[in-house]
Motif scaffolding. Structure first.
Motif, PDB file in Angstrom:
ATOM      1  N   THR A 198      50.835  25.523  19.950  1.00 40.58           N
ATOM      2  CA  THR A 198      49.806  25.776  20.949  1.00 40.58           C
ATOM      3  C   THR A 198      50.258  25.340  22.344  1.00 40.58           C
ATOM      4  N   GLU A 199      50.867  24.140  22.412  1.00 45.33           N
ATOM      5  CA  GLU A 199      51.301  23.603  23.700  1.00 45.33           C
ATOM      6  C   GLU A 199      52.337  24.532  24.336  1.00 45.33           C
TER       7      GLU A 199
ATOM      8  N   ASN B 115      48.388  16.039  32.134  1.00 43.65           N
ATOM      9  CA  ASN B 115      49.317  16.100  31.003  1.00 43.65           C
ATOM     10  C   ASN B 115      50.520  16.972  31.308  1.00 43.65           C
ATOM     11  N   ARG B 116      50.354  17.886  32.247  1.00 43.52           N
ATOM     12  CA  ARG B 116      51.451  18.792  32.573  1.00 43.52           C
ATOM     13  C   ARG B 116      52.152  18.385  33.852  1.00 43.52           C
TER      14      ARG B 116
ATOM     15  N   ARG C  12      37.502  22.620  31.508  1.00 43.50           N
ATOM     16  CA  ARG C  12      38.873  22.289  31.144  1.00 43.50           C
ATOM     17  C   ARG C  12      39.670  23.535  30.802  1.00 43.50           C
TER      18      ARG C  12
ATOM     19  N   MET D 232      36.201   9.060  29.647  1.00 35.94           N
ATOM     20  CA  MET D 232      36.628   9.477  30.987  1.00 35.94           C
ATOM     21  C   MET D 232      35.423   9.955  31.801  1.00 35.94           C
TER      22      MET D 232
ATOM     23  N   ILE E  61      48.134  28.013  26.457  1.00 38.75           N
ATOM     24  CA  ILE E  61      46.873  28.721  26.232  1.00 38.75           C
ATOM     25  C   ILE E  61      45.732  27.768  26.580  1.00 38.75           C
ATOM     26  N   ALA E  62      44.642  28.290  27.073  1.00 40.79           N
ATOM     27  CA  ALA E  62      43.435  27.466  27.213  1.00 40.79           C
ATOM     28  C   ALA E  62      42.413  27.963  26.205  1.00 40.79           C
ATOM     29  N   GLN E  63      41.720  27.040  25.572  1.00 43.36           N
ATOM     30  CA  GLN E  63      40.709  27.462  24.604  1.00 43.36           C
ATOM     31  C   GLN E  63      39.462  26.602  24.728  1.00 43.36           C
TER      32      GLN E  63
ATOM     33  N   ARG F  99      43.189  25.311  34.617  1.00 42.28           N
ATOM     34  CA  ARG F  99      44.613  25.654  34.710  1.00 42.28           C
ATOM     35  C   ARG F  99      44.750  27.090  35.169  1.00 42.28           C
TER      36      ARG F  99
ATOM     37  N   PHE G 156      42.407  16.189  33.147  1.00 43.12           N
ATOM     38  CA  PHE G 156      43.237  15.820  32.001  1.00 43.12           C
ATOM     39  C   PHE G 156      44.321  16.856  31.643  1.00 43.12           C
ATOM     40  N   PRO G 157      43.937  18.146  31.460  1.00 41.11           N
ATOM     41  CA  PRO G 157      44.980  19.126  31.105  1.00 41.11           C
ATOM     42  C   PRO G 157      46.047  19.260  32.194  1.00 41.11           C
TER      43      PRO G 157
ATOM     44  N   SER H  86      45.855  31.449  19.532  1.00 40.43           N
ATOM     45  CA  SER H  86      46.101  30.220  20.286  1.00 40.43           C
ATOM     46  C   SER H  86      47.175  29.359  19.645  1.00 40.43           C
TER      47      SER H  86
ATOM     48  N   TYR I  61      36.101  14.024  26.484  1.00 40.80           N
ATOM     49  CA  TYR I  61      36.703  12.719  26.291  1.00 40.80           C
ATOM     50  C   TYR I  61      35.687  11.712  26.814  1.00 40.80           C
TER      51      TYR I  61
END
Lengths: 359, 357, 298
Positions: B74-75, B104-105, B148, B92, B79-81, B152, B100-101, B52, B89
């Protein structure tokens, strides 16, 4: 002997323990089985004297111990986390309860040696806990509980933080160890498999209530209620709603007849339940129940197959020997022997009928 | 989605004298479901973190679809982990956690809503969508962590680090099956780290068994069960694990307690320590056929009974189905084709024929 | 159940020494002040009942209003500077390695210096003739003089307080930050979170509790500040740095107006209580919200 009488405890508005009455003998292992938050830890805390019930009595050997301070009760507790003194050697860790009790030096040496021998830790006595593996650390914690010769030993999911294989090994060792202790043993776990391996007696807990209490295997074989059957099933219990009309059972969803002969039960609504390993690909008797479904997923472990399928819109799973692959959405047919069928009435209590009594 | 290649990969933590991960060569295909299985400290989490990008390997390269990503963060690896303990969080809501993920994108709002709704449904969390994540139980928090990872759709791979450790047994079944379904539906490349053989075997197409920083065997669940390449694999997989019995070898026959077991090839090694491996599932109990077993314990675990005993000083266990009678003085016979022969812990031959001996 | 009660009584008995101590150290002096605040005296131990007269006088006096405003402004500025600055420094501090202890020692140093010494240090430091700061600024051509210029006096006091007390905020925040498990940061990297998002959604929620303590401590301390301005500016130039505490002492010791001073102390005390309560309620209301929302444990 430890006796609980009508123990009730609230937390705010919520009832955490609801009218619990149990009696546990010395030298016997008593397992508290149920999912997280079912009240296992709350009950243990009351047994230990860390919490007080809102109502009810707690008797040890016939004497009420409710007001007695924890320090005076001779209770030992083992937690899920391995709790040891990090700076002390294994020997000193095990000896610590004896030192507190001002036991003579020569006797401490002897008792620690005995317990270490029993738990196969003699070679590790000079090491500190941080050099030990998780399993060994939990053994030190167990040894500390053992050496104290407590009247009541409480184990709160002691193996939960260990590796699967280690768990298996310790589970096999524990019953003999417990038998040697002569204390009232209480062991909390979420895992039905663990309860089965350990044996003894089991208390099925659900939302703070005792569903059933009795010898572990007996509970497994004849659950008194649907909840107790569900708690005591891994993989999860298969169930379906059925109706009995004029002595004939039919699935509630489709009105499809089950085609098995059940007499002597009144008309009404029931729940039919089957353990996953009792589903078989072959019909063995004429009165076997036939169930059909559409496969959603197949899991192979190399020696066994879990077939998940939808039976009358209920998620069912069959546990089969050998590796058998099933295509997704294909139709599967399984058979269940009548003695392996459980039937629960509308109050979720087991309905006894001639063929359930066998085996 | 991507295929993953590990080239001469090894890792040693700066302060440690020994390698946490011995040099390995791996190639995992696009869309596969892999499990890294082994006891704690075997290096499986180290390997996952290297893939990752949370950890940079001290030696070797990591390739995604033939592109070297060893030095990417990592970004950048996309990858998702999912981790062992729930990471949510707190402030939230459940839905915001899942979004959230994606936010961010910079993914479009209606697309986010659609995917979040999908995942909420998959994990049976619709009713809690607008609750604060902090108010949930540990089980539900871990569901959010899983969610999460699954929200994606464009990730190279989804990595799971013992994600079901904190989950109750019943929900564990449900979530595991759900993951399997998700894999069948979307064909993500998934890598699943666990010490629990049931989780590994049921989830993965290919299981990578690790021991002391090295890969000891890669194979389908069936291969690991039937032909364990190392006695460790035999013992680690299966409940109870494989019986390992010390034996002697005479050409193409293994000899244990006076009985001869035919092998598929002749083995000749005067210095090796030979052992016979046989699964408890492949041992038959009868009242007269085979070797007499001194029974030391019977463990009734409901579904079956584990018979523990000794033959010629070697411990052995067998499984008997629930409802099948166990003879008073049982004898055991082995399924000859299911035997494996080990020389110094490595498999060198297997049994032959289809008789029970 | 009877045993239980005995235990409870025993527990009360154990608390008794503390209660006596608190009574002597806090309650009795406080009552003395209350006593003074409702009476007038001309010396000779003669007292006259005046009711709420002193309170009315204080509350309607312009001198009190001005001092209160100055003190509130000072505390506001202190919080506005020290809290964000403290968080920033705490975020920038290393989380492991040898740097940790070096940073911690450096941060702790100002906290070890007594108040009046801090005042003296800055009084000298800022002097135009011999002080490093004052002289340095003067040689750069900046007209700086805290004894004559109002703005300079304020700047000096604020700078001094920031220098003295930001460390406290840093240490508190740092303790909160290091307790966040590494896995949260890893998850954030996986989720592609920006630096700001990591702060906003992981670090800030996790240090919220220690931050509340920092805000309360810094507010109370700065609102009650006395020694440093007394040593550095003595409340001047003019009255520009005469905070409530300095005003109070001038009234009680300088003018010996014990009655009004006592009334003012009580008002002062109540204001602090009130503001602390507001801070506390605002900062914890968020938590309570969540607790009523769901049945979650932890």
């Amino acid at each position: 002997m430890l006796e609980l009488r009508n123990i009730t405890r609230h937390q705010g508005e919520e009832v955490i323990l609801d009218d619990i009455s149990l009696s546990m003998q010395r030298g016997e292992l008593n397992i508290l089985l149920g999912p997280t938050l079912c009240g296992k830890t709350s009950l243990m805390r009351i047994m230990a004297g860390l919490d007080k019930p809102d109502r009810g009595e707690l008797l040890f050997d016939g004497v009420s111990v409710l007001g007695m301070a924890v320090q005076k009760r001779n209770v030992a507790m083992v937690y899920q986390q391995f709790i040891n003194y990090p700076s002390l050697t294994v020997f000193e860790n095990i000896a610590s309860p004896l030192r507190v009790a001002r036991v003579e030096k020569s006797q401490i040496n002897r008792q620690v040696a005995e317990v270490a021998e029993l738990l196969q830790m003699t070679e590790m006595l000079d090491r500190t806990p941080d050099t030990l593996s998780g399993g060994q650390q939990q053994r030190v914690a167990l040894a500390r509980a053992l050496v104290k010769k407590a009247d009541l030993v409480l184990l709160d999911e002691p193996l939960a933080n260990l590796d699967y294989k280690l768990r298996e090994e310790l589970r096999a060792e524990l019953p003999a160890l417990f038998a040697a202790m002569g204390a009232v043993l209480v062991y909390a776990t979420t895992e039905p498999t663990e309860a089965l391996v350990l044996g003894g007696n089991t208390v099925c807990l659900h939302e703070g209530r005792v569903e059933q209490f009795g010898p572990t295997l007996e509970l497994y074989r004849t659950p008194a209620s649907l909840r107790s059957a569900k708690i005591f099933s891994d993989p999860p219990l298969n169930s379906a709603k059925v109706e009995c009309i004029a002595g004939q059972l039919a699935f509630a969803n489709s009105q499809q007849k089950l085609g098995i002969n059940i007499e002597q039960i009144p008309d009404g609504k029931y729940t039919l339940a089957v353990r996953p390993h009792h589903l078989s690909r072959e019909r063995e008797g004429l009165d076997d129940l036939e169930v059909k479904g559409s496969v959603s997923v197949t899991e192979l472990t190399g020696s066994e197959t879990f077939v998940h399928f939808s039976m009358e819109d209920n998620p069912w799973v069959a546990l089969l020997h050998d590796v058998q692959n099933f295509a997704v959405a294909s139709t599967v047919v399984f058979y269940v022997k009548p003695q392996h069928l459980f039937l629960f009435d509308s109050h979720h209590a087991l309905v006894e009928w001639p063929s359930t009594k066998k085996n | 989605m991507a295929s993953i290649q590990l080239q001469s990969l090894a890792h040693r933590y700066p302060s440690a004298p020994d390698y946490a991960l011995n040099s390995m060569q791996q190639s995992w295909s696009d869309g596969g479901a892999y499990a890294l299985l082994g006891p704690s400290g075997c290096g499986k989490t180290t390997l996952l973190n290297i893939i990752s990008g949370l950890l940079r390997p001290s030696e070797g390269r990591v390739l995604f679809d033939d592109i070297d990503v060893t030095d990417l963060t990592t970004e950048q690896r996309n990858i998702a982990q999912v981790f062992q303990f729930p990471v949510v969080y707190d402030t939230m809501t459940v839905a915001d956690n899942l979004a959230f993920p994606l936010r961010n994108r910079g993914i479009a709002k209606n697309e986010i809503e659609k995917r979040v709704a999908d995942v909420l449904q998959m994990l049976d969390l619709q009713e809690r969508a607008n609750d604060r994540a902090r108010s949930l139980t540990a089980d539900d928090k871990q569901k959010i962590s899983l969610g999460r990872g699954l929200v994606r759709t464009d990730v190279q791979a989804i990595l799971f680090d013992e994600p079901l450790t904190v989950i109750d047994p019943h929900l564990k079944w449900q979530l595991r099956t759900e993951l399997k379904k998700i894999h069948q539906r979307f064909q993500h490349t998934m890598i699943y780290v666990t010490h629990d053989q049931t989780e590994a075997l049921t989830f993965a197409d290919q299981v990578i068994v690790m021991y002391e920083g090295a890969v000891v065997q890669i194979g389908t669940p069936q291969q690991l069960f039937e032909t364990p390449e190392h006695t460790f694999v035999g013992k680690f997989i299966g409940s109870p694990g494989m019986n390992v019995l010390p034996c002697e070898v005479d050409g193409s026959e293994a000899v244990f307690a006076g009985k001869k077991f035919p092998l598929n090839i002749a083995v000749d090694d005067p210095t090796a320590r030979f052992e016979l491996g046989i699964r408890p599932e492949h041992i038959k109990l009868s009242s007269s056929e085979g070797l007499p077993l001194t029974v030391t314990a019977l463990e009734d675990v409901g579904r079956h009974i584990i018979v523990r005993g000794e033959i010629a000083g070697a411990a052995l266990c067998a499984l008997v189905e629930d409802g099948v009678a166990i003879p008073e003085n049982p004898c055991v016979s082995f399924d000859s084709a299911r035997i494996n022969l080990y020389a110094d812990d490595y498999r060198v031959a297997s049994g032959r024929g289809d008789q029970t001996i | 159940m009877s045993i239980q009660k005995v235990q409870n009584n025993k527990a009360w008995f154990m608390v008794l020494p503390v209660l006596i101590l608190v009574a002597i150290s806090a309650i009795i002096p406080l009552m003395t002040v209350v006593n003074y605040s409702v009476q007038d005296t001309f010396g000779n131990n003669e007292f006259f009942w005046v009711g709420t007269e002193w309170f009315q006088e204080i509350l309607s006096s312009e001198r009190f209003h001005n001092a209160l405003l100055r003190t509130l402004l000072f505390s506001g500025l202190i919080l506005a500077i020290e809290i964000p600055l403290g968080i920033l420094i705490a975020l920038a501090m290393p989380k492991r390695g040898w740097g940790v202890s070096v940073c911690l020692v450096l941060m702790a140093l100002p906290l070890l210096i007594p108040w009046n010494v801090v005042g003296t240090i800055w009084q000298v430091f800022g002097r135009v003739d011999i002080g490093l700061l004052g002289h340095g600024l003067a040689s750069l051509g900046i007209d700086y003089n805290y004894t004559q210029n109002n703005l300079d006096a304020w700047l000096t006091l604020i700078l001094m307080d920031v220098w003295h007390w930001t460390s406290l905020v840093v240490l508190l925040c740092y303790s909160g930050l290091v307790s966040i498990p590494e896995v949260y940061y890893q998850a954030a990297r996986i989720d592609g979170a920006s630096r700001w998002a990591v702060f906003r959604f992981i670090q800030l929620p996790k240090i919220k509790r220690v931050l509340l303590i920092a805000v309360l401590l810094r507010f109370m301390d700065s609102f009650m500040i006395y020694t440093e301005p007394f040593v550095v500016t003595g409340g001047g130039p003019g009255n520009i740095t005469t905070f409530l505490s300095i005003d109070l002492v001038q009234m009680a010791v300088g003018q010996f107006d014990l009655g009004p001073a006592a009334a003012m102390s009580l008002i002062y005390f109540l204001i602090i209580l009130l503001v602390c309560w507001i801070f506390y309620t605002v900062m914890t209301s968020y938590d309570n919200d969540e607790q009523t929302n769901g049945p979650g444990p932890q």
